[in-house]
Scaffold this motif. Sequence first.
Motif, PDB file in Angstrom:
ATOM      1  N   GLN A  18     -11.463 -17.369  -0.348  1.00 17.16           N
ATOM      2  CA  GLN A  18     -10.182 -16.669  -0.297  1.00 17.16           C
ATOM      3  C   GLN A  18     -10.200 -15.725   0.896  1.00 17.16           C
ATOM      4  O   GLN A  18     -10.715 -14.609   0.836  1.00 17.16           O
ATOM      5  CB  GLN A  18      -9.969 -15.893  -1.602  1.00 17.16           C
ATOM      6  N   ALA A  19      -9.633 -16.212   2.010  1.00 14.26           N
ATOM      7  CA  ALA A  19      -9.744 -15.484   3.279  1.00 14.26           C
ATOM      8  C   ALA A  19      -9.068 -14.123   3.248  1.00 14.26           C
ATOM      9  O   ALA A  19      -9.488 -13.197   3.954  1.00 14.26           O
ATOM     10  CB  ALA A  19      -9.154 -16.331   4.410  1.00 14.26           C
ATOM     11  N   ALA A  20      -8.014 -13.953   2.452  1.00 10.72           N
ATOM     12  CA  ALA A  20      -7.333 -12.661   2.394  1.00 10.72           C
ATOM     13  C   ALA A  20      -8.257 -11.591   1.816  1.00 10.72           C
ATOM     14  O   ALA A  20      -8.324 -10.456   2.324  1.00 10.72           O
ATOM     15  CB  ALA A  20      -6.061 -12.775   1.555  1.00 10.72           C
ATOM     16  N   PHE A  21      -8.991 -11.935   0.753  1.00 14.62           N
ATOM     17  CA  PHE A  21      -9.943 -10.981   0.182  1.00 14.62           C
ATOM     18  C   PHE A  21     -11.064 -10.669   1.176  1.00 14.62           C
ATOM     19  O   PHE A  21     -11.465  -9.515   1.335  1.00 14.62           O
ATOM     20  CB  PHE A  21     -10.535 -11.531  -1.112  1.00 14.62           C
ATOM     21  N   HIS A  22     -11.571 -11.713   1.832  1.00 15.66           N
ATOM     22  CA  HIS A  22     -12.660 -11.492   2.782  1.00 15.66           C
ATOM     23  C   HIS A  22     -12.231 -10.577   3.924  1.00 15.66           C
ATOM     24  O   HIS A  22     -12.950  -9.636   4.286  1.00 15.66           O
ATOM     25  CB  HIS A  22     -13.148 -12.838   3.330  1.00 15.66           C
ATOM     26  N   SER A  23     -11.058 -10.831   4.478  1.00 14.22           N
ATOM     27  CA  SER A  23     -10.603 -10.021   5.608  1.00 14.22           C
ATOM     28  C   SER A  23     -10.343  -8.584   5.185  1.00 14.22           C
ATOM     29  O   SER A  23     -10.658  -7.632   5.920  1.00 14.22           O
ATOM     30  CB  SER A  23      -9.341 -10.638   6.213  1.00 14.22           C
ATOM     31  N   ALA A  24      -9.765  -8.421   4.000  1.00 12.09           N
ATOM     32  CA  ALA A  24      -9.516  -7.065   3.506  1.00 12.09           C
ATOM     33  C   ALA A  24     -10.828  -6.330   3.267  1.00 12.09           C
ATOM     34  O   ALA A  24     -10.974  -5.153   3.614  1.00 12.09           O
ATOM     35  CB  ALA A  24      -8.693  -7.129   2.225  1.00 12.09           C
ATOM     36  N   ALA A  25     -11.811  -7.014   2.689  1.00 12.98           N
ATOM     37  CA  ALA A  25     -13.101  -6.386   2.409  1.00 12.98           C
ATOM     38  C   ALA A  25     -13.826  -6.018   3.698  1.00 12.98           C
ATOM     39  O   ALA A  25     -14.466  -4.962   3.789  1.00 12.98           O
ATOM     40  CB  ALA A  25     -13.959  -7.322   1.569  1.00 12.98           C
ATOM     41  N   GLU A  26     -13.726  -6.882   4.714  1.00 12.74           N
ATOM     42  CA  GLU A  26     -14.409  -6.627   5.983  1.00 12.74           C
ATOM     43  C   GLU A  26     -13.843  -5.416   6.713  1.00 12.74           C
ATOM     44  O   GLU A  26     -14.507  -4.841   7.583  1.00 12.74           O
ATOM     45  CB  GLU A  26     -14.318  -7.870   6.872  1.00 12.74           C
ATOM     46  N   SER A  27     -12.629  -5.003   6.353  1.00  9.24           N
ATOM     47  CA  SER A  27     -12.044  -3.826   7.004  1.00  9.24           C
ATOM     48  C   SER A  27     -12.769  -2.547   6.622  1.00  9.24           C
ATOM     49  O   SER A  27     -12.662  -1.524   7.312  1.00  9.24           O
ATOM     50  CB  SER A  27     -10.564  -3.704   6.619  1.00  9.24           C
ATOM     51  N   GLY A  28     -13.519  -2.589   5.529  1.00  6.06           N
ATOM     52  CA  GLY A  28     -14.221  -1.414   5.048  1.00  6.06           C
ATOM     53  C   GLY A  28     -13.351  -0.457   4.259  1.00  6.06           C
ATOM     54  O   GLY A  28     -13.832   0.552   3.733  1.00  6.06           O
ATOM     55  N   ALA A  29     -12.066  -0.746   4.154  1.00  5.82           N
ATOM     56  CA  ALA A  29     -11.135   0.125   3.443  1.00  5.82           C
ATOM     57  C   ALA A  29     -11.096  -0.230   1.960  1.00  5.82           C
ATOM     58  O   ALA A  29     -11.460  -1.339   1.563  1.00  5.82           O
ATOM     59  CB  ALA A  29      -9.747  -0.012   4.050  1.00  5.82           C
ATOM     60  N   PRO A  30     -10.650   0.681   1.126  1.00  5.30           N
ATOM     61  CA  PRO A  30     -10.412   0.323  -0.273  1.00  5.30           C
ATOM     62  C   PRO A  30      -9.387  -0.805  -0.363  1.00  5.30           C
ATOM     63  O   PRO A  30      -8.441  -0.865   0.433  1.00  5.30           O
ATOM     64  CB  PRO A  30      -9.865   1.614  -0.884  1.00  5.30           C
ATOM     65  N   VAL A  31      -9.590  -1.701  -1.316  1.00  2.41           N
ATOM     66  CA  VAL A  31      -8.752  -2.892  -1.446  1.00  2.41           C
ATOM     67  C   VAL A  31      -7.945  -2.803  -2.738  1.00  2.41           C
ATOM     68  O   VAL A  31      -8.503  -2.543  -3.816  1.00  2.41           O
ATOM     69  CB  VAL A  31      -9.594  -4.178  -1.432  1.00  2.41           C
ATOM     70  N   ILE A  32      -6.636  -3.022  -2.606  1.00  2.00           N
ATOM     71  CA  ILE A  32      -5.750  -3.040  -3.777  1.00  2.00           C
ATOM     72  C   ILE A  32      -5.192  -4.463  -3.930  1.00  2.00           C
ATOM     73  O   ILE A  32      -4.281  -4.856  -3.196  1.00  2.00           O
ATOM     74  CB  ILE A  32      -4.596  -2.036  -3.627  1.00  2.00           C
ATOM     75  N   PRO A  33      -5.738  -5.259  -4.860  1.00  2.00           N
ATOM     76  CA  PRO A  33      -5.168  -6.582  -5.111  1.00  2.00           C
ATOM     77  C   PRO A  33      -3.920  -6.452  -5.976  1.00  2.00           C
ATOM     78  O   PRO A  33      -3.935  -5.765  -7.005  1.00  2.00           O
ATOM     79  CB  PRO A  33      -6.275  -7.323  -5.877  1.00  2.00           C
ATOM     80  N   VAL A  34      -2.836  -7.099  -5.577  1.00  2.33           N
ATOM     81  CA  VAL A  34      -1.587  -6.985  -6.334  1.00  2.33           C
ATOM     82  C   VAL A  34      -0.937  -8.357  -6.471  1.00  2.33           C
ATOM     83  O   VAL A  34      -0.878  -9.130  -5.512  1.00  2.33           O
ATOM     84  CB  VAL A  34      -0.614  -5.979  -5.679  1.00  2.33           C
ATOM     85  N   TYR A  35      -0.481  -8.636  -7.674  1.00  2.00           N
ATOM     86  CA  TYR A  35       0.346  -9.816  -7.904  1.00  2.00           C
ATOM     87  C   TYR A  35       1.756  -9.318  -8.205  1.00  2.00           C
ATOM     88  O   TYR A  35       1.948  -8.476  -9.088  1.00  2.00           O
ATOM     89  CB  TYR A  35      -0.154 -10.667  -9.069  1.00  2.00           C
ATOM     90  N   VAL A  36       2.719  -9.841  -7.466  1.00  2.00           N
ATOM     91  CA  VAL A  36       4.123  -9.469  -7.652  1.00  2.00           C
ATOM     92  C   VAL A  36       4.839 -10.624  -8.355  1.00  2.00           C
ATOM     93  O   VAL A  36       4.911 -11.730  -7.818  1.00  2.00           O
ATOM     94  CB  VAL A  36       4.795  -9.171  -6.298  1.00  2.00           C
ATOM     95  N   LEU A  37       5.346 -10.365  -9.540  1.00  2.00           N
ATOM     96  CA  LEU A  37       6.165 -11.358 -10.230  1.00  2.00           C
ATOM     97  C   LEU A  37       7.561 -11.298  -9.613  1.00  2.00           C
ATOM     98  O   LEU A  37       8.376 -10.449  -9.965  1.00  2.00           O
ATOM     99  CB  LEU A  37       6.217 -11.084 -11.734  1.00  2.00           C
ATOM    100  N   ASP A  38       7.805 -12.188  -8.683  1.00  2.00           N
ATOM    101  CA  ASP A  38       9.032 -12.160  -7.888  1.00  2.00           C
ATOM    102  C   ASP A  38       9.938 -13.310  -8.304  1.00  2.00           C
ATOM    103  O   ASP A  38       9.772 -14.441  -7.864  1.00  2.00           O
ATOM    104  CB  ASP A  38       8.672 -12.255  -6.402  1.00  2.00           C
ATOM    105  N   ASP A  39      10.894 -13.021  -9.163  1.00  2.00           N
ATOM    106  CA  ASP A  39      11.912 -14.003  -9.536  1.00  2.00           C
ATOM    107  C   ASP A  39      13.178 -13.827  -8.709  1.00  2.00           C
ATOM    108  O   ASP A  39      14.086 -14.658  -8.783  1.00  2.00           O
ATOM    109  CB  ASP A  39      12.268 -13.877 -11.026  1.00  2.00           C
ATOM    110  N   ASP A  40      13.244 -12.737  -7.932  1.00  2.00           N
ATOM    111  CA  ASP A  40      14.436 -12.450  -7.142  1.00  2.00           C
ATOM    112  C   ASP A  40      14.513 -13.323  -5.893  1.00  2.00           C
ATOM    113  O   ASP A  40      15.571 -13.866  -5.568  1.00  2.00           O
ATOM    114  CB  ASP A  40      14.445 -10.976  -6.720  1.00  2.00           C
ATOM    115  N   THR A  41      13.400 -13.460  -5.198  1.00  2.00           N
ATOM    116  CA  THR A  41      13.402 -14.212  -3.941  1.00  2.00           C
ATOM    117  C   THR A  41      13.637 -15.702  -4.138  1.00  2.00           C
ATOM    118  O   THR A  41      14.472 -16.293  -3.456  1.00  2.00           O
ATOM    119  CB  THR A  41      12.101 -13.961  -3.164  1.00  2.00           C
ATOM    120  N   PRO A  42      12.937 -16.367  -5.077  1.00  2.00           N
ATOM    121  CA  PRO A  42      13.181 -17.805  -5.260  1.00  2.00           C
ATOM    122  C   PRO A  42      14.460 -18.137  -6.015  1.00  2.00           C
ATOM    123  O   PRO A  42      14.919 -19.282  -5.977  1.00  2.00           O
ATOM    124  CB  PRO A  42      11.946 -18.275  -6.041  1.00  2.00           C
TER     125      PRO A  42
END
Length: 455
Positions: A18-42
Amino acid sequence: MTAPVIVWLRRDLRLADQAAFHSAAESGAPVIPVYVLDDDTPKHRAMGGASRWWLHHSLASLDADLRKLGSRLLLRRGASGDVLAELAAETGAREVHGLHHYEPWWRNAERAVAKALDLHLHHGNYLAPPGSVLTGGGTPYKIFTPFWRALSETLPPPDPLPALGKLSAPESWPKSEDLADWNLLPTKPDWAGGFLSEWNPGEAGAAERLEDFTDKVSRYADQRNLPSVEGTSRLSPHLHFGEISPATIWHAVASHKGSTSTFLGEIGWRDYATNVVQQFPDYGAKSYKAEFDNFTWRSGPEAEADLKAWQQGRTGYPIVDAGMRQLWATGWMHNRVRMIAASFLIKHLLIDWKRGEEWFWDTLVDADYAQNSVNWQWSAGSGVDANMFVRIMAPLTQSPKFDAAGYIRKWVPELAKLRDDVIHDPTVRPSGYPDRIVDHAFARNRALDAYRMGR
């Protein structure tokens, strides 16, 4: 304090490869994983009921996995651009990492997020980045065979990234919504009662499914068309929700002998379908071939009654009924039977393929916009690369040809006591099992007449 980095999750609910997690972790910053239940856009393409059931369990599984790393999954609901902008304002975050998605509504959402935040999108949900496999003239492929030939020249995919061992967490977590409050699980009635006996959503469940399938992949070509045999991988919902990457699957099975290449071609079909909807975003709502604009589909009370009989598995054609009942009971249907059931709706009942696509969208746990629309247009003959309309599958021939007797017995218990030689089309109907709602020869002639008139 270092500003946190947001990982925006959609159909990529995993930690391994999962490249998004890897890139975020490599930044050295705290990581906030978020899932958005988006029924508005689709909008009308919001997830169907079966997909929501899967999503509930997949999110719970991912949250448990994240907590083992000292992190957690944040849940928010609303339009993705607005929600992520609000979360960034709350936390001081400016960077968002995620994986590329290619459904038209997700591309719209990505543009909205990018206007407000520093959005970094990574690849990893397909064998090759959609749009990267081009003809010699630099244009996207429309036909599968040359597409697959060109894609194969880029393979194998890169080795999968390992799962992270730890994620840096913020000192205080933003407020999260409660998964139970999203009401993703059906209750009145609980039509998903049988799903958990069939499925184990989440990254661990995907790994278990892959491990089981690696022992069978060498026999895939011989067994994938036999509904009574567990010859398919059943990885499709795990792939759809991104609980496992196609690269992980590829590297796990590619060294096996036998008909492994046939299975890998099916993984390639998934890339191809996304390649199609990237070119034609409204592929799920509009026939590609203009000749189908004038096609006269049946409508009115009689057609609606036939549609309902098809949905309920009450057509009187045992192989079709078995498939539709399996779909309702488990959220999944065997691939060969999907083709038979789709052809029956379109050509025997002469009902618009879009009605079937809508039903599958709501009832499949692996309801994928690209594959669902491409496969339905293939069956209808209306697609960019499709079966000809005049090739009409005969359910009463397909059923014995692919040895579906055991499959029918499981899903149509009214016929369970019948012998193999009569179960595919019983002359004497057991009590409670309907007569055929349409005669095959009549339906075939009606479909061919309608096709000739519509051209």
